[in-house]
Design an enzyme around this catalytic site. Structure first.
Site, PDB file in Angstrom:
ATOM      1  N   CYS A  20       0.214   9.226   7.369  1.00  0.00           N
ATOM      2  CA  CYS A  20       1.523   8.717   7.787  1.00  0.00           C
ATOM      3  C   CYS A  20       1.714   8.872   9.295  1.00  0.00           C
ATOM      4  CB  CYS A  20       2.643   9.440   7.049  1.00  0.00           C
ATOM      5  SG  CYS A  20       2.664   9.121   5.276  1.00  0.00           S
TER       6      CYS A  20
ATOM      7  N   CYS B 222       0.822  -1.208   0.000  1.00  0.00           N
ATOM      8  CA  CYS B 222       0.000   0.000   0.000  1.00  0.00           C
ATOM      9  C   CYS B 222       0.863   1.268   0.000  1.00  0.00           C
ATOM     10  CB  CYS B 222      -0.911   0.018   1.224  1.00  0.00           C
ATOM     11  SG  CYS B 222      -2.133  -1.305   1.222  1.00  0.00           S
TER      12      CYS B 222
END
Length: 211
Positions: A107, A36
């Site tokens: 993130c 991913c």
């Protein structure tokens, strides 16, 4: 066009802190997927008396934001108790880095989840889990979503490697659509056993292959 990364992000990306796999960690967590685009592993050493995180490190696969947020998260967690480290948020990480592009906010979430996963791993191994959810097939399935299938780069649930899950009075059996002689069979089996044996009411884990 303005450059999207702050100087703090670039500094942590170029010179990340607390990098590397830790030998014999007290707790470890893995979140994300290389397939991913982003993946973070977090390792902890915890003082058993004070429950302070005395050492922490990470491994990261991904973009500059991924590496930088994992670096800053480990800085924020080091020296804190487990309860204090649990309260670290992705917004704190982002603010400490001078902000992240909106498209990269995930993130910082990934790094925080990696930290919390490592803390949960420690707590489970040391009988510290207060809310003891009975282990059933769904609980096992959720755990197996954190076991990677190196062949595809995704977890063994999404890649449909798991053929069957049986839970019976503390005994868990997982059947994999993979031959026992496959190059990744032993590693996947070891990871499954480690993830499931940490559950408070699991007495034994058996992993079977199709041949």
């Amino acid at each position: 066009m303005n450059f999207p990364y702050s100087k703090e992000v670039l500094e942590h990306f170029k010179n990340p802190h607390n990098v590397g796999k830790m030998e014999d960690p007290d707790g470890k967590g893995l979140e994300g997927s290389a397939a991913c685009g982003d993946m973070v592993a977090v390792y902890l050493k915890v003082n058993p008396d004070s429950l302070v995180i005395e050492d922490i490190s990470f491994e990261s696969y991904g973009c500059a934001s991924n590496i930088a947020t994992a670096s800053i998260i480990t800085d924020l967690a080091k020296g804190k108790t487990l309860d204090e480290a649990k309260k670290i948020t992705w917004k704190q990480a982002s603010e400490a880095l001078g902000g992240l592009p909106a498209v990269k906010a995930h993130c910082s979430v990934l790094a925080v989840e990696g930290l919390r996963s490592a803390i949960r791993d420690y707590e489970e191994k040391h009988g510290m889990v207060v809310e003891k959810e009975p282990t059933d097939e769904e609980v096992v399935r959720r755990r197996l979503k954190h076991v990677m299938n190196p062949i595809k780069g995704l977890d063994i649930i999404r890649t449909e490697l798991v053929m069957k899950i049986v839970v019976n009075e503390g005994n868990v059996r997982v059947v994999l659509d993979l031959p026992s002689h496959h190059q990744f069979a032993a590693a996947i089996k070891e990871d499954i056993i480690e993830k499931l044996e940490a559950l408070w009411d699991v007495e034994s884990v058996t992993v079977d292959f199709i041949s």
